[in-house]
Motif scaffolding. Structure first.
Motif, PDB file in Angstrom:
ATOM      1  N   PHE A  61       0.819  -1.209   0.000  1.00 49.05           N
ATOM      2  CA  PHE A  61       0.000   0.000   0.000  1.00 49.05           C
ATOM      3  C   PHE A  61       0.852   1.258   0.000  1.00 49.05           C
ATOM      4  O   PHE A  61       1.851   1.363   0.720  1.00 49.05           O
ATOM      5  N   ARG A 109      -3.505   4.722   1.583  1.00 49.61           N
ATOM      6  CA  ARG A 109      -4.677   3.840   1.550  1.00 49.61           C
ATOM      7  C   ARG A 109      -4.840   3.120   0.215  1.00 49.61           C
ATOM      8  O   ARG A 109      -5.726   2.290   0.060  1.00 49.61           O
ATOM      9  N   SER A 110      -3.974   3.450  -0.732  1.00 51.68           N
ATOM     10  CA  SER A 110      -4.090   2.876  -2.073  1.00 51.68           C
ATOM     11  C   SER A 110      -3.323   1.561  -2.150  1.00 51.68           C
ATOM     12  O   SER A 110      -2.110   1.505  -1.878  1.00 51.68           O
ATOM     13  N   ARG A 111      -4.015   0.490  -2.561  1.00 50.17           N
ATOM     14  CA  ARG A 111      -3.378  -0.819  -2.697  1.00 50.17           C
ATOM     15  C   ARG A 111      -2.736  -0.907  -4.070  1.00 50.17           C
ATOM     16  O   ARG A 111      -3.412  -1.011  -5.090  1.00 50.17           O
TER      17      ARG A 111
END
Length: 231
Positions: free
Chosen positions: A10, A13-15
């Protein structure tokens, strides 16, 4: 030797890496391929603990690394040559090399002569500042520095990118010899398909942060290259 199971990486919050699983055997030369922006560098950064958050399992020789900080992963045996080389420009070649020795399991402080023999120009330029080297010379320095950490697995992020052709050939030959003759396990992120085919034993192609396909390098067909790699 190196096992990833359902690994997510990550940025905030971005995977950026999604459920990646792969196994790199001892002595393997494993190439990670894919178009720009599909997660190749992110995969190496995730292995090294350089992401905001990581989940899943990353094991080196059976030792779980996913909760360990980066310096402990280096001490466990992960060597790294980053994209852009990461040479310290104000340090001399000798000082840059000494930094690599600090992660060696036998203790730091000694520059092994055999590493300098791989890249004779470094021996000539030991007292020159890293920032005054050419791009190709900096790449040789970055590889030598990583080798001095005595890695079990060497992670390299596009080591031939932007390098003059004569030095590209030298770097390719050195990496192949380190794998074939010394048994060094290598994980290579690369867009040079010809080099990947010549050097690798296994491969994985990433797409959108996941493994799209992988296998023995003999299975890297022209159809797969056209489907997943050609822009």
């Amino acid at each position: 030797m190196l096992e990833l199971a359902n690994v997510d990486g990550f940025y905030g919050r971005s995977r950026a890496l999604q459920s990646v699983s792969m196994t790199v055997e001892k002595g393997d030369f494993f190439s990670v391929l894919g178009r720009n922006g599909v997660g190749k560098t992110t995969l190496l950064r995730t292995m090294l603990g350089l992401m905001s958050r990581t989940s899943g399992s990353i094991k080196l020789d059976g030792e779980e690394l996913v909760a360990k900080p980066t310096h402990e992963r280096a001490l466990a045996g992960l060597g790294y040559v980053p994209q852009g080389r990461g040479v310290l420009p104000g340090f001399t070649v000798r000082e840059n090399l000494m930094v690599g020795t600090f992660a060696a399991r036998g203790g730091g402080g000694r520059i092994a002569e055999w590493v300098l023999d791989l890249f004779p120009i470094l021996k000539e330029f030991l007292n020159r500042r890293g920032g005054n080297l050419s791009g190709g010379q900096q790449q040789q320095l970055a590889i030598a520095r990583a080798l001095l950490s005595e890695p079990k697995v060497m992670l390299l992020d596009e080591p031939t990118e932007g390098i003059q052709p004569n030095i590209v050939e030298q770097i390719e030959d050195v990496l192949i010899d380190l794998n074939r003759k010394q048994g060094l396990t290598i994980v290579l992120v690369e867009q040079n398909i010809a080099f990947a085919r010549r050097a690798s034993k296994h491969f994985a192609i990433l797409n959108r942060g996941s493994v799209a396909v992988g296998g023995a390098i003999t299975e890297l067909s022209d159809d797969l290259i056209h489907k997943h790699l050609v822009v």
